[in-house]
Write a protein that holds these residues in place. Structure first.
Motif, mmCIF file in Angstrom:
data_model
loop_
_atom_site.group_PDB
_atom_site.id
_atom_site.type_symbol
_atom_site.label_atom_id
_atom_site.label_comp_id
_atom_site.label_asym_id
_atom_site.label_seq_id
_atom_site.Cartn_x
_atom_site.Cartn_y
_atom_site.Cartn_z
ATOM 1 N N ARG A 309 18.065 60.054 51.579
ATOM 2 C CA ARG A 309 17.322 60.825 52.581
ATOM 3 C C ARG A 309 17.854 60.369 53.938
ATOM 4 O O ARG A 309 17.967 59.171 54.185
ATOM 5 N N VAL A 310 18.215 61.303 54.780
ATOM 6 C CA VAL A 310 18.936 60.928 55.998
ATOM 7 C C VAL A 310 18.203 61.413 57.253
ATOM 8 O O VAL A 310 17.649 62.516 57.264
ATOM 9 N N VAL A 354 19.998 56.040 56.629
ATOM 10 C CA VAL A 354 19.998 56.572 55.258
ATOM 11 C C VAL A 354 18.990 55.768 54.454
ATOM 12 O O VAL A 354 19.079 54.540 54.406
ATOM 13 N N PHE A 355 18.025 56.454 53.868
ATOM 14 C CA PHE A 355 16.962 55.809 53.095
ATOM 15 C C PHE A 355 17.113 56.187 51.627
ATOM 16 O O PHE A 355 17.686 57.233 51.315
ATOM 17 N N PRO A 356 16.564 55.356 50.730
ATOM 18 C CA PRO A 356 16.598 55.757 49.329
ATOM 19 C C PRO A 356 15.894 57.108 49.178
ATOM 20 O O PRO A 356 14.907 57.364 49.851
ATOM 21 N N GLU A 357 16.446 57.925 48.332
ATOM 22 C CA GLU A 357 15.843 59.249 48.069
ATOM 23 C C GLU A 357 14.438 59.074 47.547
ATOM 24 O O GLU A 357 14.197 58.220 46.685
ATOM 25 N N GLU A 358 13.492 59.872 48.089
ATOM 26 C CA GLU A 358 12.124 59.777 47.564
ATOM 27 C C GLU A 358 12.049 60.447 46.206
ATOM 28 O O GLU A 358 12.696 61.457 45.985
ATOM 29 N N ALA A 359 11.261 59.836 45.333
ATOM 30 C CA ALA A 359 11.182 60.387 43.967
ATOM 31 C C ALA A 359 10.441 61.705 43.979
ATOM 32 O O ALA A 359 9.654 61.990 44.852
#
Ligand code: AMP
Length: 359
Positions: A309-310, A354-359
């Motif tokens: 996630r950006v 850039v963040f880990p993709e949300e589930a």
């Protein structure tokens, strides 16, 4: 076929030219930047540069003969300049993409003729045409100069009770279009690339927030349904195909949300790499700048896959004074454009997270 070691010419020396030049250097190309201002940000990262006006025919011909392919970083390249360059070298994107996108009436007509939704619009070249357009389109509506508008410049809102003539005067009575106001929920854009042989690759749709008419924040994903996203990308492809486009382009759209439905209305096309695509630098497998270089050189396009996630935050004016804090922030990627003077509203750099993709 352009090979590494060839020279890419870039018309325009701002931050977009600078980031294209850096991507080109990474792929072993030499870069020659042509711009009229002698302290252009792109000069610092290019092997060669020419300082000359965009109507200096002799300088343009020398530049075209010195490079293997030419691209540009802004849409207001004059038609005569594009014609001169095209006579001596390959210009990508082509001159027609410039001609259409630098005139809002041509641009809106071109998009509407493809059957793609745009706001209702009418040509305004005189006070009587303005009256007719207001009668046909109604208010609120937005009067926009046909040419040279950007970041909200060359635009005036006409609200209920306003005198339309005041808006026309505010724009210096320049040739204009009147556009119906679109009650959008958010603004989104498609950033995509097309090659000479018709290969096409789009990035994920992004959502854009503006402050004082200037892009402040881009978020990906855009928060729309999968169907809407697919439709947005299809629109991007239709436009790129119809222009026989080579390079990266951005298509800015309004998302209108009504109970149970989402609808896209195209606002404008940028025939170039775009601020809303800066997130791809660090946020996608291939940046829009590298992708543009690949397309313009006739090379295979890179993967457009997103890395999480950006969020991309523009650093405007004094925002860039916080550079040390951004550097100290884990994972934040800082880009500064090397501009000496921070003026209000001037784009000085950007930060990508850039963040880990949300589930
Ligand atoms: P533009 O120069 O056409 O990109 O417009 C700049 C900004 O003005 C857009 O990003 C919108 O926020 C707003 N805007 C432009 N046209 C319209 C419209 N027809 N309806 C609503 N807002 C608009």
């Amino acid at each position: 076929m352009i090979r590494p070691g060839s020279t890419l010419g870039i018309l325009g020396g701002g931050q977009l030219g600078r980031m294209i030049a850096i991507a080109a250097a990474q792929l072993g190309l030499r870069v020659h930047v042509y711009a009229p201002e002698d302290n252009s940000p792109a000069f610092e990262v290019a092997a060669e540069h020419t300082v000359a006006a965009y109507d200096d025919e002799a300088a343009l011909v020398r530049f075209a003969k010195a490079v293997d392919v030419i691209t540009y970083e802004f849409e207001n390249v004059p038609g005569a300049t594009a014609a001169t360059l095209s006579a001596h070298a390959t210009l990508a994107p082509n001159a027609r993409a410039l001609a259409i996108t630098q005139d809002r009436f041509e641009e809106k007509s071109f998009i509407a003729d493809l059957g793609i939704p745009v706001a209702p619009f009418g040509l305004v070249s005189s006070p009587s045409e303005l009256q007719d357009a207001v009668a046909a389109i109604g208010v609120p509506s937005v009067l926009k100069t046909r040419r040279f508008g950007y970041d909200g410049k060359g635009q005036a809102m006409i609200r209920p009770g306003d005198d339309p003539a005041a808006a026309w005067d505010a724009l210096g009575r320049a040739p204009a279009i009147l556009e119906g106001f679109v009650p959008f929920e958010r603004e989104v854009s498609v950033v995509a690339a097309r090659t000479r042989d018709g290969a096409f690759a789009a990035y994920d749709l992004c959502a854009n927030e503006h402050r004082d008419h200037i892009l402040a924040l881009t978020r990906v994903p855009a928060g729309v349904s999968a169907e809407t996203e697919a439709q947005a990308i299809l629109i991007g492809r239709q436009i790129a195909d119809a222009l026989d486009y080579v390079g990266v382009l951005a298509v800015e759209m309004f998302l209108v949300r009504e109970p149970g439905s989402e609808r896209l209305v195209v606002n404008e096309i940028a025939p170039r790499v775009h601020n809303s695509g800066h997130w791809t630098l660090g946020g996608a497998r291939t940046s829009q700048f590298e992708q543009h270089v690949r397309a313009v050189c006739g090379w295979p396009l890179g993967a457009t896959e997103r890395l999480g996630r950006v969020e991309m935050e523009n650093l405007i004016g004094n925002d860039a004074d916080r550079w040390e804090a951004f550097l100290a922030e884990p994972g934040a990627q800082l880009h500064l454009y090397g501009k000496a003077q921070a003026r209000p509203g001037r784009k000085m750099g950007h930060v990508t997270r850039v963040f880990p993709e949300e589930a």
